[in-house]
Design an enzyme around this catalytic site. Structure first.
Site, short mmCIF file in Angstrom:
data_model
loop_
_atom_site.label_atom_id
_atom_site.label_comp_id
_atom_site.label_asym_id
_atom_site.label_seq_id
_atom_site.Cartn_x
_atom_site.Cartn_y
_atom_site.Cartn_z
N LYS A 14 0.82 -1.22 0.00
CA LYS A 14 0.00 0.00 0.00
C LYS A 14 0.85 1.27 0.00
O LYS A 14 0.62 2.17 -0.78
CB LYS A 14 -0.92 0.05 1.23
CG LYS A 14 -2.01 -0.98 1.27
CD LYS A 14 -3.01 -0.71 2.40
CE LYS A 14 -2.40 -0.71 3.79
NZ LYS A 14 -1.79 -1.97 4.23
N ARG A 89 -9.94 1.57 8.51
CA ARG A 89 -9.55 0.20 8.83
C ARG A 89 -10.62 -0.51 9.64
O ARG A 89 -10.48 -1.69 9.92
CB ARG A 89 -8.29 0.26 9.70
CG ARG A 89 -7.00 -0.17 9.06
CD ARG A 89 -5.93 0.05 10.11
NE ARG A 89 -4.70 -0.65 9.91
CZ ARG A 89 -3.67 -0.20 9.23
NH1 ARG A 89 -3.73 0.94 8.61
NH2 ARG A 89 -2.56 -0.90 9.18
N ARG A 128 11.25 -6.59 4.95
CA ARG A 128 11.18 -5.18 5.33
C ARG A 128 11.73 -4.98 6.74
O ARG A 128 12.35 -3.95 7.03
CB ARG A 128 9.73 -4.68 5.25
CG ARG A 128 9.62 -3.19 5.49
CD ARG A 128 8.25 -2.66 5.16
NE ARG A 128 7.27 -2.96 6.18
CZ ARG A 128 5.98 -2.64 6.11
NH1 ARG A 128 5.52 -2.02 5.06
NH2 ARG A 128 5.17 -2.94 7.08
N ARG A 134 11.32 -1.70 11.19
CA ARG A 134 10.07 -1.30 11.85
C ARG A 134 9.76 -2.26 12.99
O ARG A 134 9.78 -3.47 12.82
CB ARG A 134 8.92 -1.33 10.84
CG ARG A 134 8.57 0.04 10.32
CD ARG A 134 7.48 -0.02 9.30
NE ARG A 134 6.20 -0.49 9.81
CZ ARG A 134 5.05 -0.36 9.18
NH1 ARG A 134 5.04 0.25 8.00
NH2 ARG A 134 3.94 -0.81 9.67
P1 AMP Z 1 0.46 0.81 8.53
O1 AMP Z 1 1.65 1.64 8.24
O2 AMP Z 1 -0.74 1.20 7.72
O3 AMP Z 1 0.75 -0.67 8.45
O4 AMP Z 1 0.05 1.10 10.05
C1 AMP Z 1 0.95 0.79 11.12
C2 AMP Z 1 0.18 0.77 12.44
O5 AMP Z 1 -0.39 2.07 12.69
C3 AMP Z 1 -0.99 -0.19 12.49
O6 AMP Z 1 -0.61 -1.51 12.82
C4 AMP Z 1 -1.85 0.45 13.58
O7 AMP Z 1 -1.32 0.20 14.86
C5 AMP Z 1 -1.66 1.94 13.28
N1 AMP Z 1 -2.68 2.43 12.32
C6 AMP Z 1 -2.46 2.90 11.07
N2 AMP Z 1 -3.62 3.27 10.48
C7 AMP Z 1 -4.59 3.00 11.37
C8 AMP Z 1 -6.00 3.15 11.35
N3 AMP Z 1 -6.66 3.63 10.27
N4 AMP Z 1 -6.69 2.77 12.46
C9 AMP Z 1 -6.07 2.28 13.54
N5 AMP Z 1 -4.74 2.11 13.63
C10 AMP Z 1 -4.00 2.46 12.55
#
Ligand code: AMP
Length: 199
Positions: A14, A89, A128, A134
């Site tokens: 993404k 989400r 990654r 990360r």
């Molecule tokens: P991502 O980079 O999209 O994989 O997001 C990393 C982490 O950020 C996720 O595992 C959640 O802990 C938090 N996070 C990101 N976007 C959301 C969202 N829309 N709702 C809740 N938590 C989020």
């Protein structure tokens, strides 16, 4: 004026596609994950609240996430459209976004679902973890993030499917190939690239 969402399991690409699409369509890419990570890095109050959830691979509570996105979408650069990566989400976040869009008399043009096999994304995230370090790319946390995706986010695919805005894209393949698949699918829906596109 184009409003797009990117949805898909962790590791589907993404973030990578969001950057490219944002450039090609002339839209701001808004990643809630990136916003949370930068808050954690800068040790803000929001970062302190979000960190434990992120490290565990859980979703940050809707109240925090919805407040953040409400502020972000109200910024000027979103007036002419946006590309949301990783939001919504949960069904509660869908409601929040629906309210925001209705309040502005607009709607989403397309929801791009990046479809990827769980075993493949686990392997991608293992790589990654080595490349980017990360903290939520640890294998057990990755498995948990996939479960959270399946239980809380995957149902959104049906919601948007029912509204006729869903575009399913095979996320496996070279980055350029996946970008081209998305661009072609959006073109079929009448969503054109920005003039300054390099494609
Ligand atoms: P991502 O980079 O999209 O994989 O997001 C990393 C982490 O950020 C996720 O595992 C959640 O802990 C938090 N996070 C990101 N976007 C959301 C969202 N829309 N709702 C809740 N938590 C989020």
């Amino acid at each position: 004026m184009t409003r797009l969402l990117l949805i898909g399991p962790p590791g589907a690409g993404k973030g990578t596609q969001a950057v490219r699409l944002a450039e090609n369509y002339g839209l701001p890419a808004i990643s809630t994950g990136d916003i949370f990570r930068s808050n954690v890095k800068n040790e803000t109050e929001l970062g302190a609240k979000a960190k434990a959830y992120m490290d565990a691979g859980d979703n940050v509570p809707d109240s925090l996430t919805n407040a953040l996105i409400r502020d972000r979408l109200a910024e000027r650069d979103c007036e002419s459209g946006f590309l949301l990566d990783g939001y919504p989400r949960t069904t509660d976040q869908v409601r929040e976004l629906d309210e925001f869009l209705a309040g502005h008399g607009t709607a989403l043009d397309a929801v791009i679902e990046l479809v990827a096999d769980p075993d493949v994304v686990v392997e991608r995230l293992r790589k990654r973890a080595g490349d980017q370090g990360r903290s939520d790319d640890d294998e057990a946390v990755v498995r948990h993030r996939l479960e959270v995706y399946a239980s809380q986010t995957a149902p959104l695919v049906d919601v948007y499917g029912g509204r006729g805005v869903l575009v399913k894209i095979d996320a496996l393949g070279a980055i350029d190939v996946v970008t081209a698949r998305i661009t072609d699918a959006l073109a079929e829906r009448g969503i054109a690239l920005a003039d300054r596109s390099r494609l």
